[in-house]
Design a protein around this motif. Structure first.
Motif, short mmCIF file in Angstrom:
data_model
loop_
_atom_site.label_atom_id
_atom_site.label_comp_id
_atom_site.label_asym_id
_atom_site.label_seq_id
_atom_site.Cartn_x
_atom_site.Cartn_y
_atom_site.Cartn_z
N SER A 162 0.85 -1.19 0.00
CA SER A 162 0.00 0.00 0.00
C SER A 162 0.88 1.24 0.00
O SER A 162 2.04 1.20 0.42
CB SER A 162 -0.92 0.01 1.22
OG SER A 162 -0.16 0.08 2.42
N ASP A 163 0.31 2.34 -0.52
CA ASP A 163 1.04 3.61 -0.50
C ASP A 163 0.01 4.74 -0.51
O ASP A 163 -1.17 4.51 -0.19
CB ASP A 163 2.02 3.70 -1.69
CG ASP A 163 1.32 3.55 -3.04
OD1 ASP A 163 0.11 3.84 -3.12
OD2 ASP A 163 2.00 3.15 -4.02
N THR A 187 -1.57 6.06 -2.80
CA THR A 187 -2.68 5.93 -3.75
C THR A 187 -3.74 4.94 -3.28
O THR A 187 -4.81 4.83 -3.89
CB THR A 187 -2.17 5.47 -5.12
OG1 THR A 187 -1.69 4.11 -5.02
CG2 THR A 187 -1.05 6.38 -5.62
N THR A 188 -3.44 4.22 -2.22
CA THR A 188 -4.36 3.18 -1.74
C THR A 188 -5.57 3.80 -1.06
O THR A 188 -5.45 4.73 -0.26
CB THR A 188 -3.63 2.25 -0.74
OG1 THR A 188 -2.47 1.68 -1.37
CG2 THR A 188 -4.55 1.14 -0.27
N THR A 218 -2.71 1.20 -5.22
CA THR A 218 -1.77 0.13 -4.90
C THR A 218 -2.41 -0.85 -3.93
O THR A 218 -3.01 -0.47 -2.93
CB THR A 218 -0.49 0.72 -4.28
OG1 THR A 218 0.11 1.61 -5.22
CG2 THR A 218 0.50 -0.38 -3.92
#
Length: 224
Positions: free
Chosen positions: A17-18, A20-21, A70
């Motif tokens: 995850s990042d 954009t998640t 992500t």
């Protein structure tokens, strides 16, 4: 397992995850009604998403997660929700949990209301052709009869706890008599109900036998 009325925190771990998640949650009740999408809150580490869920009905709930960006995925979780614990009996029940505790001389099991309800039905099955005075709720009005029924129901619950024999399979007899009370059944005969009078536990029968002016015969108990 949550109960009706509980508020729980649903959690979903997303990896990788990042920034954009994004995870959203749709909760579908046992009635098949889905909620609006709930934007969940990301916890400090950035990989676990949470959302509050209030369980308003007993049954199976579906928690459906949709992750975009992500780590994109769709995840489903089934949660079984139990009915709120019952502490007050409804319907015709001949004994209270207090009476059961006093009869047993110890704390009652947490499912005591259900056991007393089942035992009351078993007593009704055994005495379904009996005659006695009742009120508008079909409960006996004579104090001696009400007390006997309460004691008999408590004895049935105790019997189940001691023997694990809810159908009275080990309670067969050919003939029993005590004072004005007489019961008989042919060897090998089958009861028409799960607990006919001949299969009531001995302590339950004894409670009924102590009522003055009563006669119990062939599964019929009458107060005259």
């Amino acid at each position: 397992m949550p109960d009706v009325g509980d508020t729980a925190t649903a959690r979903l771990a997303v990896a990788p995850s990042d920034g954009t998640t994004l995870a959203t949650l749709i909760v579908t009740s046992p009635a098949g009604i889905p909620s609006l999408p709930v934007v969940t809150r990301v916890e400090a580490d950035g990989s676990v998403w949470t959302a509050p869920v209030v369980y308003t009905l007993a049954g199976l709930w579906r928690l459906s997660w949709t992750v975009t960006g992500t780590g994109a995925s769709v995840e489903h979780e089934i949660v079984s929700v139990a009915p709120a614990p019952v502490v007050v009996a409804t319907g015709r029940v001949y004994a209270t949990t207090t009476q059961l505790a006093e009869y047993l001389g110890e704390a009652v099991p947490v499912d005591a209301v259900r056991l007393l309800t089942d035992a009351s039905r078993a007593l009704d099955d055994a005495l379904k052709t009996a005659r006695y005075c009742v009120d508008d709720d079909s409960l006996p009005t004579e104090p001696a009869v009400a007390a006997a029924f309460a004691e008999a129901v408590c004895a049935i619950v105790q019997w189940w706890g001691e023997t694990g024999d809810p159908v009275g399979a080990d309670g067969g007899w050919d003939s029993v008599s005590a004072g004005p009370v007489s019961l008989s059944r042919a060897s090998g005969s089958q009861s028409a109900t799960p607990m006919a009078a001949g299969n009531l536990p001995p302590r339950a029968l004894a409670a009924l036998q102590r009522v003055p002016g009563c006669h119990l015969s062939f599964g019929v108990w009458s107060s005259w």
